[in-house]
Write a protein that holds these residues in place. Structure first.
Motif, mmCIF file in Angstrom:
data_model
loop_
_atom_site.group_PDB
_atom_site.id
_atom_site.type_symbol
_atom_site.label_atom_id
_atom_site.label_comp_id
_atom_site.label_asym_id
_atom_site.label_seq_id
_atom_site.Cartn_x
_atom_site.Cartn_y
_atom_site.Cartn_z
ATOM 1 N N GLU A 37 0.812 -1.236 -0.023
ATOM 2 C CA GLU A 37 -0.005 0.184 -0.037
ATOM 3 C C GLU A 37 0.777 1.359 -0.174
ATOM 4 O O GLU A 37 0.464 2.167 -0.688
ATOM 5 N N ARG A 38 2.161 1.187 0.638
ATOM 6 C CA ARG A 38 2.646 2.441 0.843
ATOM 7 C C ARG A 38 3.505 2.775 -0.500
ATOM 8 O O ARG A 38 3.450 4.039 -0.925
ATOM 9 N N LYS B 7 8.229 -1.375 17.334
ATOM 10 C CA LYS B 7 9.790 -1.910 17.213
ATOM 11 C C LYS B 7 10.028 -2.806 18.596
ATOM 12 O O LYS B 7 10.673 -4.034 18.225
ATOM 13 N N GLN B 17 13.212 -6.839 10.544
ATOM 14 C CA GLN B 17 11.960 -6.111 9.807
ATOM 15 C C GLN B 17 11.824 -6.844 8.489
ATOM 16 O O GLN B 17 10.524 -6.778 8.193
ATOM 17 N N VAL B 26 4.422 -7.182 2.882
ATOM 18 C CA VAL B 26 4.947 -5.758 2.395
ATOM 19 C C VAL B 26 6.564 -5.725 2.541
ATOM 20 O O VAL B 26 7.012 -6.784 2.502
ATOM 21 N N SER B 27 6.886 -4.648 1.711
ATOM 22 C CA SER B 27 8.275 -4.424 1.636
ATOM 23 C C SER B 27 8.895 -4.075 3.202
ATOM 24 O O SER B 27 8.397 -3.650 3.936
ATOM 25 N N ARG B 28 10.348 -4.474 3.218
ATOM 26 C CA ARG B 28 10.835 -4.242 4.363
ATOM 27 C C ARG B 28 10.960 -2.626 4.796
ATOM 28 O O ARG B 28 10.962 -2.113 5.680
ATOM 29 N N GLN B 29 11.286 -1.898 3.640
ATOM 30 C CA GLN B 29 10.941 -0.487 3.741
ATOM 31 C C GLN B 29 9.692 -0.010 4.177
ATOM 32 O O GLN B 29 9.675 1.282 4.985
ATOM 33 N N THR B 30 8.578 -0.584 4.227
ATOM 34 C CA THR B 30 7.436 -0.106 4.609
ATOM 35 C C THR B 30 7.419 -0.303 6.066
ATOM 36 O O THR B 30 6.896 0.508 6.917
ATOM 37 N N TYR B 39 5.360 6.788 7.767
ATOM 38 C CA TYR B 39 4.170 6.408 6.831
ATOM 39 C C TYR B 39 3.042 5.918 7.828
ATOM 40 O O TYR B 39 3.327 5.182 8.809
ATOM 41 N N ASN B 40 1.957 6.349 7.770
ATOM 42 C CA ASN B 40 0.903 6.083 8.495
ATOM 43 C C ASN B 40 0.287 4.696 7.935
ATOM 44 O O ASN B 40 -0.390 5.168 6.860
ATOM 45 N N PRO B 41 0.404 3.525 8.503
ATOM 46 C CA PRO B 41 -0.516 2.375 7.692
ATOM 47 C C PRO B 41 -2.017 2.524 7.642
ATOM 48 O O PRO B 41 -2.461 3.193 8.552
ATOM 49 N N THR B 42 -2.490 1.745 6.681
ATOM 50 C CA THR B 42 -3.830 1.933 6.894
ATOM 51 C C THR B 42 -4.474 0.815 7.883
ATOM 52 O O THR B 42 -3.738 0.071 8.555
ATOM 53 N N LEU B 45 -3.380 -2.769 7.177
ATOM 54 C CA LEU B 45 -2.167 -3.365 7.375
ATOM 55 C C LEU B 45 -1.799 -3.275 8.949
ATOM 56 O O LEU B 45 -1.233 -4.286 9.520
#
Lengths: 172, 64
Positions: A37-38, B7, B17, B26-30, B39-42, B45
């Motif tokens: 989503e990001r 964390k 992570q 999802v990606s590690r960066q997320t 980033y504010n997840p939905t 998520l």
């Protein structure tokens, strides 16, 4: 060089690009890049900025055309530059948000595609220069080369940042 | 604002992570961006993260 030749050359480039994109699309149909989503949000933002850049380029062309500041060829040049800038904006924004072509999944294939594009766009101008001819439209290929080099540099910077991030995480 | 609760919950489960990212798709960066507060997840998520870490939404995402 006749205008028909120039038109045919530009048309050939466009058709060539379309065929490459179609081939890549078919090759990736089975394994579509998965974005979370990001990443989808980042791609949407990148698309917005790329669109605005392209619109800006067309707007400059419109002003230049109505004010008769540039001739037809120069306007075509500005228009092409606008589209290339738009592509650069999209690529850079998505690269720096890790939302471009699954950056971490298949970096070698991504770099390979970019290098093939770079080589393909260098062959024509360099070949024509070696033959002692200067094709008036070869600057388009050189501009595409510059675009690909900018994308590769950004890709390299992002890879370095990600590597540092991985190191920091493993230390934590 | 950094999400230190996430964390520490991840660390308590002994997950990296990347491992948490693989668990929830999802990606590690997320995951990194959520922990850093970039980033504010939905809500979907958030729920996926809570399920993966056996925590409630309040425990991970509610700020007093």
């Amino acid at each position: 060089m006749s205008s028909e030749y120039k038109l045919g050359f530009v048309l050939g480039v466009v058709i060539g690009l379309f065929l490459v994109m179609a081939t890549i699309g078919i090759m990736n149909r089975k394994k579509k890049w998965q974005y979370d989503e990001r990443q989808k949000l980042a791609r949407a933002k990148a698309m917005k900025w790329a669109y605005l850049t392209a619109v800006g380029g067309f707007f400059i062309c419109l002003i230049a055309d109505s004010a008769e500041l540039l001739n037809h060829e120069q306007i075509m040049g500005v228009m092409t530059a606008g589209m290339l800038c738009s592509a650069i904006v999209f690529a850079c924004v998505t690269i720096h948000n890790d939302a471009w072509m699954a950056l971490n999944e298949k970096p070698k294939s991504v770099i390979g595609i970019l290098l093939i594009g770079l080589a393909a766009n260098l062959i024509l101008p360099l070949g024509s220069l070696m033959m002692g001819e200067v094709i008036s439209t070869m600057w388009i290929n050189l501009a595409v080369c510059v675009m690909l080099v900018i994308i590769l540099i950004n890709y390299g910077i992002r890879r370095a940042v990600l590597r540092r991030g991985n190191d920091e995480e493993s230390e934590a | 604002m950094k999400n230190l609760k996430l964390k520490s919950a991840r660390a308590a489960k002994d997950l990296s992570q990347q491992q948490l990212a693989d668990l929830i798709g999802v990606s590690r960066q997320t995951i990194s961006a959520i922990e850093k507060g970039d980033y504010n997840p939905t809500i979907n998520l958030c729920i996926a993260i809570c399920r993966a870490l056996d925590k409630t939404l309040d425990e991970l995402f509610w700020e007093d």
